[in-house]
Design a protein around this motif. Structure first.
Motif, mmCIF file in Angstrom:
data_model
loop_
_atom_site.group_PDB
_atom_site.id
_atom_site.type_symbol
_atom_site.label_atom_id
_atom_site.label_comp_id
_atom_site.label_asym_id
_atom_site.label_seq_id
_atom_site.Cartn_x
_atom_site.Cartn_y
_atom_site.Cartn_z
ATOM 1 N N LEU A 1 7.231 -6.445 -7.509
ATOM 2 C CA LEU A 1 8.465 -6.507 -8.299
ATOM 3 C C LEU A 1 9.711 -6.240 -7.450
ATOM 4 O O LEU A 1 10.827 -6.306 -7.955
ATOM 5 N N ALA A 2 9.511 -5.953 -6.173
ATOM 6 C CA ALA A 2 10.643 -5.668 -5.279
ATOM 7 C C ALA A 2 11.508 -6.920 -5.132
ATOM 8 O O ALA A 2 11.031 -8.047 -5.303
ATOM 9 N N PRO A 3 12.784 -6.722 -4.796
ATOM 10 C CA PRO A 3 13.656 -7.884 -4.570
ATOM 11 C C PRO A 3 13.049 -8.795 -3.489
ATOM 12 O O PRO A 3 12.430 -8.307 -2.539
ATOM 13 N N PRO A 4 13.216 -10.084 -3.634
ATOM 14 C CA PRO A 4 12.609 -11.033 -2.693
ATOM 15 C C PRO A 4 12.877 -10.721 -1.218
ATOM 16 O O PRO A 4 11.984 -10.887 -0.389
ATOM 17 N N ALA A 5 14.050 -10.230 -0.895
ATOM 18 C CA ALA A 5 14.379 -9.944 0.503
ATOM 19 C C ALA A 5 13.534 -8.812 1.088
ATOM 20 O O ALA A 5 13.395 -8.707 2.302
ATOM 21 N N HIS A 6 12.959 -7.982 0.232
ATOM 22 C CA HIS A 6 12.191 -6.824 0.693
ATOM 23 C C HIS A 6 10.732 -6.863 0.255
ATOM 24 O O HIS A 6 9.958 -5.991 0.630
ATOM 25 N N ARG A 7 10.379 -7.860 -0.527
ATOM 26 C CA ARG A 7 9.044 -7.901 -1.121
ATOM 27 C C ARG A 7 7.940 -7.923 -0.067
ATOM 28 O O ARG A 7 6.976 -7.152 -0.152
ATOM 29 N N ALA A 8 8.048 -8.768 0.932
ATOM 30 C CA ALA A 8 6.981 -8.875 1.932
ATOM 31 C C ALA A 8 6.782 -7.553 2.675
ATOM 32 O O ALA A 8 5.639 -7.129 2.901
ATOM 33 N N GLU A 9 7.879 -6.911 3.028
ATOM 34 C CA GLU A 9 7.774 -5.620 3.715
ATOM 35 C C GLU A 9 7.139 -4.566 2.805
ATOM 36 O O GLU A 9 6.262 -3.810 3.230
ATOM 37 N N PHE A 10 7.562 -4.537 1.556
ATOM 38 C CA PHE A 10 7.042 -3.559 0.598
ATOM 39 C C PHE A 10 5.540 -3.785 0.382
ATOM 40 O O PHE A 10 4.740 -2.847 0.439
ATOM 41 N N VAL A 11 5.160 -5.034 0.140
ATOM 42 C CA VAL A 11 3.750 -5.362 -0.057
ATOM 43 C C VAL A 11 2.947 -4.983 1.192
ATOM 44 O O VAL A 11 1.867 -4.391 1.098
ATOM 45 N N GLY A 12 3.476 -5.303 2.369
ATOM 46 C CA GLY A 12 2.783 -4.978 3.612
ATOM 47 C C GLY A 12 2.580 -3.483 3.792
ATOM 48 O O GLY A 12 1.501 -3.038 4.231
ATOM 49 N N LEU A 13 3.586 -2.695 3.452
ATOM 50 C CA LEU A 13 3.461 -1.238 3.582
ATOM 51 C C LEU A 13 2.454 -0.673 2.585
ATOM 52 O O LEU A 13 1.676 0.221 2.926
ATOM 53 N N VAL A 14 2.458 -1.188 1.370
ATOM 54 C CA VAL A 14 1.483 -0.708 0.387
ATOM 55 C C VAL A 14 0.070 -1.089 0.820
ATOM 56 O O VAL A 14 -0.865 -0.283 0.714
ATOM 57 N N GLU A 15 -0.092 -2.279 1.354
ATOM 58 C CA GLU A 15 -1.425 -2.687 1.827
ATOM 59 C C GLU A 15 -1.856 -1.856 3.039
ATOM 60 O O GLU A 15 -3.032 -1.499 3.166
ATOM 61 N N ALA A 16 -0.914 -1.553 3.923
ATOM 62 C CA ALA A 16 -1.232 -0.668 5.055
ATOM 63 C C ALA A 16 -1.638 0.700 4.541
ATOM 64 O O ALA A 16 -2.617 1.295 5.029
ATOM 65 N N ALA A 17 -0.920 1.206 3.551
ATOM 66 C CA ALA A 17 -1.267 2.505 2.962
ATOM 67 C C ALA A 17 -2.682 2.475 2.402
ATOM 68 O O ALA A 17 -3.470 3.413 2.621
ATOM 69 N N ALA A 18 -3.017 1.415 1.694
ATOM 70 C CA ALA A 18 -4.361 1.290 1.130
ATOM 71 C C ALA A 18 -5.422 1.299 2.232
ATOM 72 O O ALA A 18 -6.458 1.962 2.114
ATOM 73 N N THR A 19 -5.147 0.594 3.310
ATOM 74 C CA THR A 19 -6.080 0.550 4.447
ATOM 75 C C THR A 19 -6.248 1.930 5.067
ATOM 76 O O THR A 19 -7.371 2.363 5.348
ATOM 77 N N TYR A 20 -5.151 2.637 5.281
ATOM 78 C CA TYR A 20 -5.223 3.968 5.885
ATOM 79 C C TYR A 20 -5.958 4.953 4.979
ATOM 80 O O TYR A 20 -6.690 5.823 5.468
ATOM 81 N N LEU A 21 -5.802 4.824 3.682
ATOM 82 C CA LEU A 21 -6.522 5.704 2.763
ATOM 83 C C LEU A 21 -8.024 5.442 2.831
ATOM 84 O O LEU A 21 -8.822 6.386 2.812
ATOM 85 N N VAL A 22 -8.408 4.182 2.940
ATOM 86 C CA VAL A 22 -9.831 3.857 3.110
ATOM 87 C C VAL A 22 -10.338 4.426 4.434
ATOM 88 O O VAL A 22 -11.426 5.012 4.496
ATOM 89 N N GLN A 23 -9.555 4.270 5.494
ATOM 90 C CA GLN A 23 -9.959 4.820 6.794
ATOM 91 C C GLN A 23 -10.138 6.325 6.726
ATOM 92 O O GLN A 23 -11.072 6.869 7.326
#
Length: 133
Positions: free
Chosen positions: A59-81
């Motif tokens: 739901l982030a503004p288009p200019a920031h959506r990819a970065e936001f999605v990438g950070l959340v996915e990185a967070a998910a990966t680090y939590l699994v690790q």
């Protein structure tokens, strides 16, 4: 489980706190945007912080959506690790030491900081402008 050194026990504690802090941030991001749900309920629900943060990131503004999605996915990966590293202590031949836990904790904390800064900038754009000057 093998006998752990004090150094390893402390590193596991640091990792656990870092991971929990990241999950709390993810829950707060999701509670504020995607679901409007109760922070405590989201935070304590297994896997919920990541799920609601994923929805919020989209739901982030288009200019920031990819970065936001990438950070959340990185967070998910680090939590699994982090979970995988802690569980490895119970596996036969698990080769996890304090340095491994501290390395993952460092990744988590850097991700948390970047995610918090982006979230703050999106929530309070005027403060982001004053910081960039």
């Amino acid at each position: 489980m093998r006998r752990l050194t004090e150094e390893t026990v402390l590193a596991v504690g640091r990792l656990t706190l870092a991971a929990t802090e990241l999950e709390y941030l993810l829950a707060g991001i999701g509670a504020g945007k995607a679901d409007g749900g109760d922070l405590a309920t989201i935070f304590t629900g297994p896997g919920e912080p990541v799920q609601v943060a994923r929805r919020a990131a989209h739901l982030a503004p288009p200019a920031h959506r990819a970065e936001f999605v990438g950070l959340v996915e990185a967070a998910a990966t680090y939590l699994v690790q982090s979970r995988t590293a802690v569980r490895a202590l119970w596996l036969d031949g698990g080769r996890v030491d304090a340095a491994t836990f501290d390395e993952i904790a460092g990744l988590i904390l850097r991700c948390r900081d970047r995610l918090q800064a982006l979230h703050d900038d999106l929530e309070h754009p005027a403060s982001a402008l004053s910081r960039s000057r």
